[in-house]
Write an enzyme that holds these catalytic residues in place. Structure first.
Site, PDB file in Angstrom:
ATOM      1  N   ARG A 194      -9.483  53.585  21.830  1.00 11.96           N
ATOM      2  CA  ARG A 194     -10.066  53.412  20.487  1.00 11.96           C
ATOM      3  C   ARG A 194     -10.285  51.934  20.181  1.00 11.96           C
ATOM      4  O   ARG A 194     -11.281  51.552  19.572  1.00 11.96           O
ATOM      5  CB  ARG A 194      -9.150  54.046  19.437  1.00 11.96           C
ATOM      6  CG  ARG A 194      -9.206  55.569  19.451  1.00 11.96           C
ATOM      7  CD  ARG A 194      -7.964  56.188  18.844  1.00 11.96           C
ATOM      8  NE  ARG A 194      -7.800  55.860  17.421  1.00 11.96           N
ATOM      9  CZ  ARG A 194      -6.676  56.123  16.739  1.00 11.96           C
ATOM     10  NH1 ARG A 194      -5.648  56.684  17.353  1.00 11.96           N
ATOM     11  NH2 ARG A 194      -6.598  55.814  15.464  1.00 11.96           N
ATOM     12  N   ARG A 204       3.404  55.668  13.677  1.00 15.10           N
ATOM     13  CA  ARG A 204       2.757  56.589  12.743  1.00 15.10           C
ATOM     14  C   ARG A 204       2.632  57.986  13.353  1.00 15.10           C
ATOM     15  O   ARG A 204       2.737  58.998  12.651  1.00 15.10           O
ATOM     16  CB  ARG A 204       1.366  56.056  12.364  1.00 15.10           C
ATOM     17  CG  ARG A 204       0.667  56.876  11.279  1.00 15.10           C
ATOM     18  CD  ARG A 204      -0.637  56.234  10.856  1.00 15.10           C
ATOM     19  NE  ARG A 204      -1.702  56.450  11.842  1.00 15.10           N
ATOM     20  CZ  ARG A 204      -2.962  56.011  11.692  1.00 15.10           C
ATOM     21  NH1 ARG A 204      -3.282  55.302  10.611  1.00 15.10           N
ATOM     22  NH2 ARG A 204      -3.869  56.259  12.620  1.00 15.10           N
ATOM     23  N   ARG A 255      -0.955  63.410  14.480  1.00 11.62           N
ATOM     24  CA  ARG A 255      -2.232  63.159  15.151  1.00 11.62           C
ATOM     25  C   ARG A 255      -1.985  62.864  16.631  1.00 11.62           C
ATOM     26  O   ARG A 255      -1.245  61.940  16.977  1.00 11.62           O
ATOM     27  CB  ARG A 255      -2.959  61.974  14.499  1.00 11.62           C
ATOM     28  CG  ARG A 255      -3.513  62.266  13.128  1.00 11.62           C
ATOM     29  CD  ARG A 255      -4.227  61.054  12.537  1.00 11.62           C
ATOM     30  NE  ARG A 255      -5.241  60.500  13.426  1.00 11.62           N
ATOM     31  CZ  ARG A 255      -6.072  59.520  13.075  1.00 11.62           C
ATOM     32  NH1 ARG A 255      -6.012  59.006  11.846  1.00 11.62           N
ATOM     33  NH2 ARG A 255      -6.958  59.070  13.927  1.00 11.62           N
ATOM     34  N   LYS A 297      -7.101  49.249   6.737  1.00 15.19           N
ATOM     35  CA  LYS A 297      -8.395  49.060   6.071  1.00 15.19           C
ATOM     36  C   LYS A 297      -8.588  50.049   4.913  1.00 15.19           C
ATOM     37  O   LYS A 297      -9.057  49.665   3.836  1.00 15.19           O
ATOM     38  CB  LYS A 297      -9.509  49.220   7.109  1.00 15.19           C
ATOM     39  CG  LYS A 297     -10.924  49.143   6.571  1.00 15.19           C
ATOM     40  CD  LYS A 297     -11.920  49.001   7.692  1.00 15.19           C
ATOM     41  CE  LYS A 297     -11.813  50.134   8.702  1.00 15.19           C
ATOM     42  NZ  LYS A 297     -12.297  51.425   8.170  1.00 15.19           N
ATOM     43  N   ARG A 357     -22.241  50.682  12.369  1.00 17.32           N
ATOM     44  CA  ARG A 357     -21.500  50.615  13.625  1.00 17.32           C
ATOM     45  C   ARG A 357     -22.327  50.004  14.753  1.00 17.32           C
ATOM     46  O   ARG A 357     -21.791  49.690  15.807  1.00 17.32           O
ATOM     47  CB  ARG A 357     -21.023  52.012  14.042  1.00 17.32           C
ATOM     48  CG  ARG A 357     -19.919  52.575  13.161  1.00 17.32           C
ATOM     49  CD  ARG A 357     -19.420  53.903  13.689  1.00 17.32           C
ATOM     50  NE  ARG A 357     -18.315  54.426  12.881  1.00 17.32           N
ATOM     51  CZ  ARG A 357     -17.044  54.126  13.068  1.00 17.32           C
ATOM     52  NH1 ARG A 357     -16.696  53.298  14.031  1.00 17.32           N
ATOM     53  NH2 ARG A 357     -16.097  54.652  12.300  1.00 17.32           N
TER      54      ARG A 357
END
Length: 372
Positions: A328, A310, A316, A196, A271
């Site tokens: 998530r 990734r 991360r 995105k 949200r």
């Protein structure tokens, strides 16, 4: 408050569904209190517009009653210049009955006067007129209107049974004609790993839009210790969620700083439904609207693979643990489902296939953006 497009025109919310409900309830109560005990009135709804008002009015009326719908028809009489009026659908014997005409809106009063003259020939006991909306500036008849829900200016309205070229009758609120918005405002959504952010950067350049990322806005305000940033940090440091009001005010400041922009891509906001409603209200006050919510749709298993890959280079921790990744997704799906319903109800939700090369996905998104 929001702006909606019907056919080729734009309409701004004018009277909320809650206000309409309160007004209808008050009208029904007034009429019931004024009628003699045990009176059984005959309600006459004038089609097409009043069907929603009539249905709600009957539900609020605390007493026995009967209902019929009629439509005024014109046809040529026995001579070429004779115009005869009749009511289609009126089959009841109304002799000695109390008749209550229900109108959604009265403006010049011409149609109402014609209907009234026909009812005068029916040997009724009493005739009362109830209207939800009334335009006093253009009313041209001497006929007394017994009950008026709300007087309004002579501006074109739609919703709650009223239409524009057949559109808008099903809107729960009343909308008033407004000017065409100048901006292209898009809510861009996508699950973690859908690309995105990459697409937002491409689209903002292609369409000359301002990209507002909630995360970046928060970081900027906190880093620069703005009034809102200091306030947000207090909540974050305490382990609490930042209230909607703080988030919304940050977004408002970003929009106001770019008042001359061609439009905005909202990333990470709204949200929740309450945030979406607040955004609609804020933009409507500026004569603008959200043109659409565009969501990248990618199978979850594919995204999990992407994020784990990734994580090998990103460092991360939340990209290295599959259980955290799926949590998530659960959060995203829950929030997106609510917002999807919200924007679909407005006819403004667009799902886009997010699988493929960056160029392929950009083209699919562009195909949607071009229609907004």
């Amino acid at each position: 408050m929001k702006i909606t497009k019907l056919h080729d025109l734009y309409f701004k919310e004018f009277i909320s569904a809650n206000e309409i409900s309160t007004t209808v309830s008050s009208l029904a109560e007034q009429l019931k209190n004024d009628l003699p005990p045990n009176e059984v009135p005959v309600f006459i709804g004038i089609l097409n517009g009043c069907f929603v008002f009539t249905a709600d009015f009957l539900r609020q009326y605390k007493g026995n009653c009967e209902i019929s719908f009629v439509k005024l028809s014109s046809y040529q009489g026995t001579s070429s210049t004779e115009n005869v009026k009749s009511l289609i659908g009126l089959n009841e014997d109304l002799s000695g009955r109390t008749v209550v005409i229900l109108e959604d809106i009265i403006d010049t009063g011409t149609t109402l006067q014609e209907i009234y003259e026909i009812f005068k020939t029916k040997n009724i006991k009493e005739l009362k007129i109830v209207t939800l909306f009334y335009k006093p500036d253009v009313y041209r008849k001497e006929l007394h209107i017994d009950y008026i829900g709300k007087s309004i200016d002579d501006k074109f309205i739609v919703g709650y049974g009223l239409d524009y070229k057949g559109y808008g009758r099903n809107l729960p609120a009343i909308y008033q004609l407004t000017t065409q918005p100048n901006m292209k405002n898009v809510v861009l959504f996508g699950p973690p790993g859908a690309g995105k952010g990459t697409q937002a950067e491409v689209l903002k350049e292609k369409y000359n839009l301002i990209h507002i990322s909630t995360g970046e806005v928060f970081r900027f305000n906190i880093k620069n210790e703005t009034e809102l940033g200091v306030l947000a940090k207090k909540y974050i440091d305490a382990g609490d969620l930042v209230p909607d009001e703080v988030t919304i005010n940050m977004l408002k400041e970003e929009v106001n700083k770019n008042a001359d922009a061609a439009g905005f891509i909202f990333d990470g906001f709204p949200r929740t439904e309450s945030q979406a409603e607040a955004l609609d209200t804020f933009l409507a006050e500026k004569g603008e609207r959200i043109n659409g919510m565009v969501a990248l749709e990618v199978p979850e298993d594919l995204l999990v693979e992407r994020l784990l890959e990734r994580g090998k280079t990103s460092g991360r921790s939340d990209d290295m643990d599959e259980s955290k990744i799926r949590n998530r997704f659960n959060e995203y799906n829950t929030k997106t489902a609510i917002l999807k319903d919200y924007y679909q109800a407005q006819g403004n939700y667009y799902g886009v296939n997010g699988v493929g090369s960056i160029e392929e996905i950009t083209q699919r998104l562009s195909d949607v953006f071009d229609t907004l």
